[in-house]
Design a protein around this motif. Structure first.
Motif, PDB file in Angstrom:
ATOM      1  N   TYR A 132      42.096 104.448  65.577  1.00 11.41           N
ATOM      2  CA  TYR A 132      43.085 103.811  65.602  1.00 11.41           C
ATOM      3  C   TYR A 132      43.283 103.088  67.226  1.00 11.41           C
ATOM      4  O   TYR A 132      43.616 101.812  67.295  1.00 11.41           O
ATOM      5  N   LYS A 133      42.729 103.840  68.130  1.00  8.16           N
ATOM      6  CA  LYS A 133      42.825 103.305  69.362  1.00  8.16           C
ATOM      7  C   LYS A 133      41.692 102.141  69.596  1.00  8.16           C
ATOM      8  O   LYS A 133      41.705 101.305  70.378  1.00  8.16           O
ATOM      9  N   THR A 203      31.811 107.308  77.394  1.00  6.53           N
ATOM     10  CA  THR A 203      32.945 107.785  77.320  1.00  6.53           C
ATOM     11  C   THR A 203      32.964 109.368  76.575  1.00  6.53           C
ATOM     12  O   THR A 203      32.326 109.349  75.510  1.00  6.53           O
ATOM     13  N   LYS A 204      33.873 110.248  76.830  1.00  8.83           N
ATOM     14  CA  LYS A 204      34.140 111.542  76.464  1.00  8.83           C
ATOM     15  C   LYS A 204      35.524 111.687  75.978  1.00  8.83           C
ATOM     16  O   LYS A 204      36.231 111.751  76.916  1.00  8.83           O
ATOM     17  N   TYR A 205      35.683 111.974  74.690  1.00  8.97           N
ATOM     18  CA  TYR A 205      37.285 112.321  74.466  1.00  8.97           C
ATOM     19  C   TYR A 205      37.234 114.073  74.163  1.00  8.97           C
ATOM     20  O   TYR A 205      36.376 114.564  73.090  1.00  8.97           O
ATOM     21  N   PHE A 206      38.004 114.684  74.768  1.00 11.14           N
ATOM     22  CA  PHE A 206      37.961 116.131  74.519  1.00 11.14           C
ATOM     23  C   PHE A 206      39.360 116.630  75.043  1.00 11.14           C
ATOM     24  O   PHE A 206      40.211 116.048  75.572  1.00 11.14           O
ATOM     25  N   ALA A 207      39.649 118.073  74.904  1.00 17.65           N
ATOM     26  CA  ALA A 207      41.133 118.652  74.954  1.00 17.65           C
ATOM     27  C   ALA A 207      41.605 118.458  76.419  1.00 17.65           C
ATOM     28  O   ALA A 207      42.677 118.086  76.458  1.00 17.65           O
ATOM     29  N   GLU A 208      40.783 118.408  77.374  1.00 15.05           N
ATOM     30  CA  GLU A 208      41.232 118.414  78.704  1.00 15.05           C
ATOM     31  C   GLU A 208      41.273 116.947  79.458  1.00 15.05           C
ATOM     32  O   GLU A 208      41.770 116.581  80.386  1.00 15.05           O
ATOM     33  N   ALA A 209      40.554 115.937  78.422  1.00 16.91           N
ATOM     34  CA  ALA A 209      40.682 114.454  79.034  1.00 16.91           C
ATOM     35  C   ALA A 209      42.110 114.029  78.733  1.00 16.91           C
ATOM     36  O   ALA A 209      42.701 114.019  77.634  1.00 16.91           O
ATOM     37  N   SER A 210      42.503 113.390  79.606  1.00 16.96           N
ATOM     38  CA  SER A 210      43.993 112.746  79.558  1.00 16.96           C
ATOM     39  C   SER A 210      43.855 111.321  78.666  1.00 16.96           C
ATOM     40  O   SER A 210      43.047 110.718  78.511  1.00 16.96           O
ATOM     41  N   SER A 211      45.088 111.433  77.846  1.00 18.62           N
ATOM     42  CA  SER A 211      44.958 110.344  76.747  1.00 18.62           C
ATOM     43  C   SER A 211      46.548 110.192  76.422  1.00 18.62           C
ATOM     44  O   SER A 211      47.170 111.100  76.098  1.00 18.62           O
ATOM     45  N   ILE A 212      47.017 108.861  76.298  1.00 20.55           N
ATOM     46  CA  ILE A 212      48.508 108.740  75.939  1.00 20.55           C
ATOM     47  C   ILE A 212      48.825 109.040  74.640  1.00 20.55           C
ATOM     48  O   ILE A 212      47.738 108.596  73.647  1.00 20.55           O
ATOM     49  N   ASN A 213      49.909 109.380  74.114  1.00 22.66           N
ATOM     50  CA  ASN A 213      49.926 109.518  72.741  1.00 22.66           C
ATOM     51  C   ASN A 213      50.151 108.212  71.939  1.00 22.66           C
ATOM     52  O   ASN A 213      50.607 107.130  72.620  1.00 22.66           O
ATOM     53  N   PHE A 214      50.797 108.365  70.596  1.00 21.60           N
ATOM     54  CA  PHE A 214      50.602 107.238  69.822  1.00 21.60           C
ATOM     55  C   PHE A 214      51.928 106.445  70.359  1.00 21.60           C
ATOM     56  O   PHE A 214      51.957 105.220  70.554  1.00 21.60           O
ATOM     57  N   ARG A 215      52.979 106.932  70.502  1.00 28.74           N
ATOM     58  CA  ARG A 215      54.172 106.370  70.930  1.00 28.74           C
ATOM     59  C   ARG A 215      54.006 105.560  72.421  1.00 28.74           C
ATOM     60  O   ARG A 215      54.465 104.272  72.424  1.00 28.74           O
ATOM     61  N   ARG A 216      53.548 106.274  73.223  1.00 34.20           N
ATOM     62  CA  ARG A 216      53.070 105.549  74.627  1.00 34.20           C
ATOM     63  C   ARG A 216      52.145 104.442  74.442  1.00 34.20           C
ATOM     64  O   ARG A 216      52.069 103.459  75.031  1.00 34.20           O
ATOM     65  N   SER A 217      51.101 104.930  73.593  1.00 34.15           N
ATOM     66  CA  SER A 217      50.201 103.682  73.115  1.00 34.15           C
ATOM     67  C   SER A 217      50.819 102.412  72.779  1.00 34.15           C
ATOM     68  O   SER A 217      50.348 101.347  72.894  1.00 34.15           O
ATOM     69  N   TYR A 220      52.521 100.638  75.722  1.00 33.77           N
ATOM     70  CA  TYR A 220      51.423 100.037  76.411  1.00 33.77           C
ATOM     71  C   TYR A 220      50.904  98.823  75.642  1.00 33.77           C
ATOM     72  O   TYR A 220      50.973  97.700  76.327  1.00 33.77           O
ATOM     73  N   GLY A 221      50.740  98.790  74.282  1.00 37.35           N
ATOM     74  CA  GLY A 221      50.430  97.650  73.813  1.00 37.35           C
ATOM     75  C   GLY A 221      51.387  96.382  73.602  1.00 37.35           C
ATOM     76  O   GLY A 221      50.832  95.143  73.911  1.00 37.35           O
ATOM     77  N   LEU A 222      52.678  96.639  73.681  1.00 28.69           N
ATOM     78  CA  LEU A 222      53.709  95.504  73.659  1.00 28.69           C
ATOM     79  C   LEU A 222      53.589  95.180  75.092  1.00 28.69           C
ATOM     80  O   LEU A 222      53.993  93.933  75.274  1.00 28.69           O
ATOM     81  N   GLY A 223      53.425  96.240  76.256  1.00 30.65           N
ATOM     82  CA  GLY A 223      53.240  95.431  77.469  1.00 30.65           C
ATOM     83  C   GLY A 223      52.496  94.577  77.614  1.00 30.65           C
ATOM     84  O   GLY A 223      52.183  93.639  78.443  1.00 30.65           O
ATOM     85  N   VAL A 224      51.078  94.834  77.157  1.00 27.24           N
ATOM     86  CA  VAL A 224      49.943  94.132  76.938  1.00 27.24           C
ATOM     87  C   VAL A 224      50.162  92.680  76.384  1.00 27.24           C
ATOM     88  O   VAL A 224      49.974  91.620  77.172  1.00 27.24           O
ATOM     89  N   LEU A 225      50.682  92.790  75.302  1.00 23.37           N
ATOM     90  CA  LEU A 225      51.225  91.389  74.762  1.00 23.37           C
ATOM     91  C   LEU A 225      51.962  90.540  75.635  1.00 23.37           C
ATOM     92  O   LEU A 225      51.798  89.367  75.893  1.00 23.37           O
ATOM     93  N   LYS A 226      52.817  91.048  76.413  1.00 18.40           N
ATOM     94  CA  LYS A 226      53.925  90.541  77.021  1.00 18.40           C
ATOM     95  C   LYS A 226      53.353  89.840  78.154  1.00 18.40           C
ATOM     96  O   LYS A 226      53.440  88.916  78.579  1.00 18.40           O
ATOM     97  N   THR A 227      52.392  90.825  78.823  1.00 17.63           N
ATOM     98  CA  THR A 227      51.746  90.443  79.995  1.00 17.63           C
ATOM     99  C   THR A 227      50.795  89.063  79.805  1.00 17.63           C
ATOM    100  O   THR A 227      50.778  88.005  80.510  1.00 17.63           O
ATOM    101  N   SER A 228      50.064  89.082  78.746  1.00 13.97           N
ATOM    102  CA  SER A 228      49.178  87.818  78.520  1.00 13.97           C
ATOM    103  C   SER A 228      50.160  86.776  77.945  1.00 13.97           C
ATOM    104  O   SER A 228      49.775  85.494  78.405  1.00 13.97           O
TER     105      SER A 228
END
Length: 273
Positions: A132-133, A203-217, A220-228
């Motif tokens: 989904y990301k 890139t590597k996705y694993f337990a210790e790698a930082s990643s924002i959750n679905f809500r924060r994603s 972020y996506g809405l912020g990207v659209l606004k910026t553009s």
């Protein structure tokens, strides 16, 4: 140093104790002159690990957010005389071994900014990026390229190289302290006409790698659209370009003593609010 230019790697850290050492060990010591870590009030032993590695370390008195962390990182790099600054997440999600290649692209004079793209090649999905990301990344990037008139493979990487000129020019204090800071910074660079390049990065996705959750994603996506959209409206003269050309000085102040930078940035942002 590369091409006579001082190279600094900045690490915006939050709870990175488990991955910091491995990240730092792969940063090419032969060309990197300075490594700066800014700890955003971590609750783990990030500071202890950073000091054991001999990193120049800045500690925020409170959590200032991902964007606020980068502002401190970049101000510190400028204050310490960096000519090329590479922002690398200390969670070992991106390959530190590409630092030399990215610095070389800036030192060549062809580029003012270089982004390590997870999308060029097959690195993203092979590295474990959630589907989904990946889909959201591709759709947002397509939208931004069309609306902003750019041609990048990805706007959302956390691995970037900047020339000193870029960091001294962009009004970074006008950007958000949240995750959309990354996207706003690219939009500012495009607005000011800087030349931006890309390099393929695994890139590597694993337990210790930082990643924002679905809500924060989603936020972020809405912020990207606004910026553009704001970028396009400003280019058309239909909106005041506050993010790109603020009324008051919103540039970093590299002459501020390192131990005072966090408070100074917070004060300036408060005054602008």
């Amino acid at each position: 140093m590369i091409g006579g230019q001082k190279v600094a790697v900045v690490l915006p850290a939050y709870n990175a104790a488990k991955t910091l050492r491995q990240t730092v060990m792969e940063i090419p010591a032969d060309i990197v002159d300075d490594i700066i870590l800014t700890d955003d009030a971590s609750t783990d032993d990030t500071i202890g690990v950073a000091k054991s590695l001999g990193l120049h370390t800045i500690l925020h008195d409170r959590n200032r957010g991902y964007g606020g962390n980068q502002k401190s990182c970049y101000a510190a790099a400028l204050a310490r005389g960096a000519d090329i600054v590479i922002m690398l997440h200390p969670d070992y999600q991106y390959s530190p071994r590409l630092v030399a290649a990215m610095a070389g692209m800036i030192a060549s004079g062809h580029y003012d900014a270089v982004f390590a793209s997870r999308i060029l090649g097959k690195g993203a999905l092979d590295g474990g990026m959630p589907r989904y990301k990946y889909v959201a990344n591709r759709l947002l990037t397509l939208f931004q390229n069309i609306v902003m008139g750019q041609k990048l493979s990805e706007y959302h990487t956390g691995y970037r190289a900047w020339s000193r000129k870029v960091l001294e020019t962009l009004p970074l204090l006008a950007c958000s302290d949240d995750f959309v800071f990354d996207n706003q910074m690219i939009a500012q660079a495009a607005w000011h006409g800087f030349h931006m390049g890309e390099i393929s990065c695994p890139t590597k996705y694993f337990a210790e790698a930082s990643s924002i959750n679905f809500r924060r994603s989603c936020i972020y996506g809405l912020g990207v659209l606004k910026t553009s959209v704001e970028y396009r409206l400003c280019k058309l003269g239909l909106k005041r370009p506050a993010l790109f050309e603020p009324a008051e000085d919103a540039r970093l102040a590299p002459a501020v003593p390192v131990h005072e930078m966090g408070a100074t940035i917070a004060a300036r942002m408060g005054a602008a609010a």
